[in-house]
Design a protein around this motif. Structure first.
Motif, PDB file in Angstrom:
ATOM      1  N   LEU A 167      10.797  12.291   2.050  1.00 57.94           N
ATOM      2  CA  LEU A 167      10.322  11.702   0.793  1.00 57.94           C
ATOM      3  C   LEU A 167      11.192  12.240  -0.347  1.00 57.94           C
ATOM      4  O   LEU A 167      10.702  12.733  -1.348  1.00 57.94           O
ATOM      5  CB  LEU A 167       8.846  12.064   0.598  1.00 57.94           C
ATOM      6  N   GLU A 168      12.496  12.112  -0.163  1.00 65.55           N
ATOM      7  CA  GLU A 168      13.442  12.761  -1.076  1.00 65.55           C
ATOM      8  C   GLU A 168      13.727  11.964  -2.343  1.00 65.55           C
ATOM      9  O   GLU A 168      14.243  12.507  -3.311  1.00 65.55           O
ATOM     10  CB  GLU A 168      14.766  13.059  -0.349  1.00 65.55           C
ATOM     11  N   ASN A 169      13.425  10.673  -2.355  1.00 67.52           N
ATOM     12  CA  ASN A 169      13.600   9.868  -3.563  1.00 67.52           C
ATOM     13  C   ASN A 169      12.722   8.629  -3.457  1.00 67.52           C
ATOM     14  O   ASN A 169      12.048   8.402  -2.436  1.00 67.52           O
ATOM     15  CB  ASN A 169      15.079   9.507  -3.797  1.00 67.52           C
ATOM     16  N   ALA A 170      12.717   7.821  -4.503  1.00 67.55           N
ATOM     17  CA  ALA A 170      11.790   6.686  -4.568  1.00 67.55           C
ATOM     18  C   ALA A 170      12.012   5.673  -3.456  1.00 67.55           C
ATOM     19  O   ALA A 170      11.074   4.975  -3.050  1.00 67.55           O
ATOM     20  CB  ALA A 170      11.903   6.002  -5.926  1.00 67.55           C
ATOM     21  N   GLY A 217       1.799  10.313  -7.826  1.00 64.70           N
ATOM     22  CA  GLY A 217       2.565  10.733  -9.004  1.00 64.70           C
ATOM     23  C   GLY A 217       3.725  11.603  -8.568  1.00 64.70           C
ATOM     24  O   GLY A 217       3.633  12.828  -8.557  1.00 64.70           O
ATOM     25  N   SER A 218       4.818  11.005  -8.193  1.00 63.38           N
ATOM     26  CA  SER A 218       5.880  11.671  -7.433  1.00 63.38           C
ATOM     27  C   SER A 218       6.461  12.910  -8.119  1.00 63.38           C
ATOM     28  O   SER A 218       6.758  13.901  -7.468  1.00 63.38           O
ATOM     29  CB  SER A 218       7.013  10.680  -7.157  1.00 63.38           C
ATOM     30  N   ASP A 219       6.675  12.830  -9.442  1.00 62.17           N
ATOM     31  CA  ASP A 219       7.432  13.844 -10.189  1.00 62.17           C
ATOM     32  C   ASP A 219       8.914  13.806  -9.833  1.00 62.17           C
ATOM     33  O   ASP A 219       9.642  14.774 -10.057  1.00 62.17           O
ATOM     34  CB  ASP A 219       6.879  15.264  -9.967  1.00 62.17           C
ATOM     35  N   PHE A 220       9.387  12.691  -9.280  1.00 63.63           N
ATOM     36  CA  PHE A 220      10.812  12.550  -9.017  1.00 63.63           C
ATOM     37  C   PHE A 220      11.608  12.723 -10.309  1.00 63.63           C
ATOM     38  O   PHE A 220      11.170  12.362 -11.388  1.00 63.63           O
ATOM     39  CB  PHE A 220      11.114  11.172  -8.416  1.00 63.63           C
ATOM     40  N   ASP A 221      12.788  13.287 -10.158  1.00 67.62           N
ATOM     41  CA  ASP A 221      13.705  13.620 -11.241  1.00 67.62           C
ATOM     42  C   ASP A 221      13.239  14.807 -12.081  1.00 67.62           C
ATOM     43  O   ASP A 221      13.952  15.258 -12.970  1.00 67.62           O
ATOM     44  CB  ASP A 221      14.002  12.411 -12.142  1.00 67.62           C
ATOM     45  N   THR A 228       6.093  18.523   4.466  1.00 66.63           N
ATOM     46  CA  THR A 228       6.308  17.214   5.072  1.00 66.63           C
ATOM     47  C   THR A 228       5.294  16.231   4.498  1.00 66.63           C
ATOM     48  O   THR A 228       4.363  16.625   3.789  1.00 66.63           O
ATOM     49  CB  THR A 228       6.121  17.286   6.599  1.00 66.63           C
ATOM     50  N   THR A 229       5.450  14.951   4.834  1.00 63.07           N
ATOM     51  CA  THR A 229       4.458  13.972   4.389  1.00 63.07           C
ATOM     52  C   THR A 229       3.078  14.299   4.960  1.00 63.07           C
ATOM     53  O   THR A 229       2.065  14.084   4.300  1.00 63.07           O
ATOM     54  CB  THR A 229       4.867  12.548   4.805  1.00 63.07           C
ATOM     55  N   ASN A 254       7.778   5.589   3.438  1.00 68.22           N
ATOM     56  CA  ASN A 254       7.559   6.561   4.522  1.00 68.22           C
ATOM     57  C   ASN A 254       6.188   7.204   4.406  1.00 68.22           C
ATOM     58  O   ASN A 254       5.497   7.425   5.409  1.00 68.22           O
ATOM     59  CB  ASN A 254       8.637   7.646   4.497  1.00 68.22           C
ATOM     60  N   LEU A 255       5.802   7.528   3.180  1.00 70.08           N
ATOM     61  CA  LEU A 255       4.485   8.133   2.957  1.00 70.08           C
ATOM     62  C   LEU A 255       3.381   7.143   3.298  1.00 70.08           C
ATOM     63  O   LEU A 255       2.397   7.496   3.965  1.00 70.08           O
ATOM     64  CB  LEU A 255       4.362   8.601   1.505  1.00 70.08           C
ATOM     65  N   LEU A 256       3.533   5.903   2.858  1.00 74.87           N
ATOM     66  CA  LEU A 256       2.493   4.914   3.122  1.00 74.87           C
ATOM     67  C   LEU A 256       2.370   4.621   4.617  1.00 74.87           C
ATOM     68  O   LEU A 256       1.253   4.476   5.133  1.00 74.87           O
ATOM     69  CB  LEU A 256       2.788   3.628   2.347  1.00 74.87           C
ATOM     70  N   ASN A 257       3.501   4.549   5.293  1.00 73.49           N
ATOM     71  CA  ASN A 257       3.459   4.313   6.742  1.00 73.49           C
ATOM     72  C   ASN A 257       2.750   5.451   7.470  1.00 73.49           C
ATOM     73  O   ASN A 257       2.023   5.235   8.440  1.00 73.49           O
ATOM     74  CB  ASN A 257       4.877   4.135   7.283  1.00 73.49           C
TER      75      ASN A 257
END
Length: 308
Positions: free
Chosen positions: A272-275, A259-263, A236-237, A280-283
């Motif tokens: 936090l499933e996509n950009a 550094g998400s590593d998305f894709d 989770t976040t 959500n993370l910042l909140n």
């Protein structure tokens, strides 16, 4: 709150899609334009990543192919996307624009030819990681049992990065390779790595490595990949924030980024499933840290440590 994300693999997906995907809105892309805008990602780094299964004599061609997708599909079709070819370009972005720059994830594509690396610099590569998980002519990655450090060729690359004010990325490097980089790199960074003390994965950094990065002035950008976050395999976040807490405890409050590593990942952090879900993370971070500190994690720490 605006965000700088130091790692995604959208170019790899665009290349694999052979023209079928649209950077603007394809659902298959975690970091398509619509999602970057929704997540308030102001600057996105785009990695050139070459699959280790590609024949060595085809790897540079594939690197150029991914660069072509960057110029043609990411930049060419989306006037909102602005190419950052040098660090000072970050300060020229206007409202509504998203900055994009190239990184190189492993130097397999250049073989032993520094001329090819110079070409990639000219095309806009601003950060170079010597390896992915495998070994190459520059160094061993974390997946190479030998665990060797940098070769003389690898050290030449780091020196070239220094001359060009290009970041040297230690994510994916063997531990011995990491320490070799620490000795000679002017601009070290971990674009997508977490803390091994919390999740004992080879891709994560030990406390000794983390403290060395902070002492050297380097940044560590936490990665959203659940196997690097929790040994349970689900994250989770809140679990990700524990890694940020740990980095802070080692003195890195002003040297932490995202550094998400998305894709490049199949498993995702819940919520936090996509950009588009970046806020959500910042909140969640704002529940634990003051706003200025969270702004540091989101973008300001990176801006404060740009090569000069």
């Amino acid at each position: 709150m605006q965000v700088i994300d130091l790692h995604c693999d959208a170019l790899f997906k665009l290349s694999a899609g052979k023209g079928r995907l649209s950077f603007r809105n394809s659902e298959e892309l975690d970091t398509n334009l619509m999602r970057l805008q929704a997540g308030k990602v102001k600057i996105q780094a785009f990695a050139i990543f070459i699959d280790s299964d590609i024949n060595s004599d085809e790897k540079f061609r594939e690197a150029l192919n991914q660069v072509d997708y960057f110029y043609k599909e990411v930049l060419g079709k989306n006037p909102e996307m602005k190419h950052l070819k040098k660090w000072t370009d970050l300060y020229q972005l206007e409202a509504g624009e998203i900055g994009a720059f190239l990184t190189l994830e492993g130097v397999d594509a250049i073989g032993n030819d520094l001329g090819k690396l110079r070409i990639l610099y000219e095309l806009g590569v601003l950060s170079v990681g010597l390896t992915w998980n495998n070994a190459n002519l520059a160094a061993d990655g974390v997946g190479e049992p030998r665990g060797g450090g940098l070769t003389l060729f690898g050290k030449e690359i780091v020196h070239l990065n220094n001359e060009r004010q290009v970041l040297t990325d230690v994510s994916h490097l063997s531990e011995r390779g990491f320490w070799d980089v620490m000795e000679i790199a002017d601009y070290p960074i971990a674009s997508h790595s977490n803390a091994k003390a919390l999740c004992n994965h080879p891709r994560n950094l030990t406390d000794e490595q983390i403290k060395s990065m902070f002492t050297k002035g380097g940044l560590i950008h936490v990665v959203y990949h659940p196997p690097f976050i929790s040994e349970e395999g689900v994250a989770t976040t809140t679990d990700l924030i524990k890694h940020i807490d740990h980095l802070c405890s080692l003195g890195g409050v002003e040297q932490i980024g995202l550094g998400s590593d998305f894709d490049g990942i199949e498993e995702k952090v819940i919520g936090l499933e996509n950009a588009a879900m970046t806020q959500n993370l910042l909140n969640e971070l704002l529940k634990y840290y003051k706003e200025d500190v969270v702004k540091g994690f989101a973008y300001q720490n990176f801006l404060d440590h740009l090569p000069k």
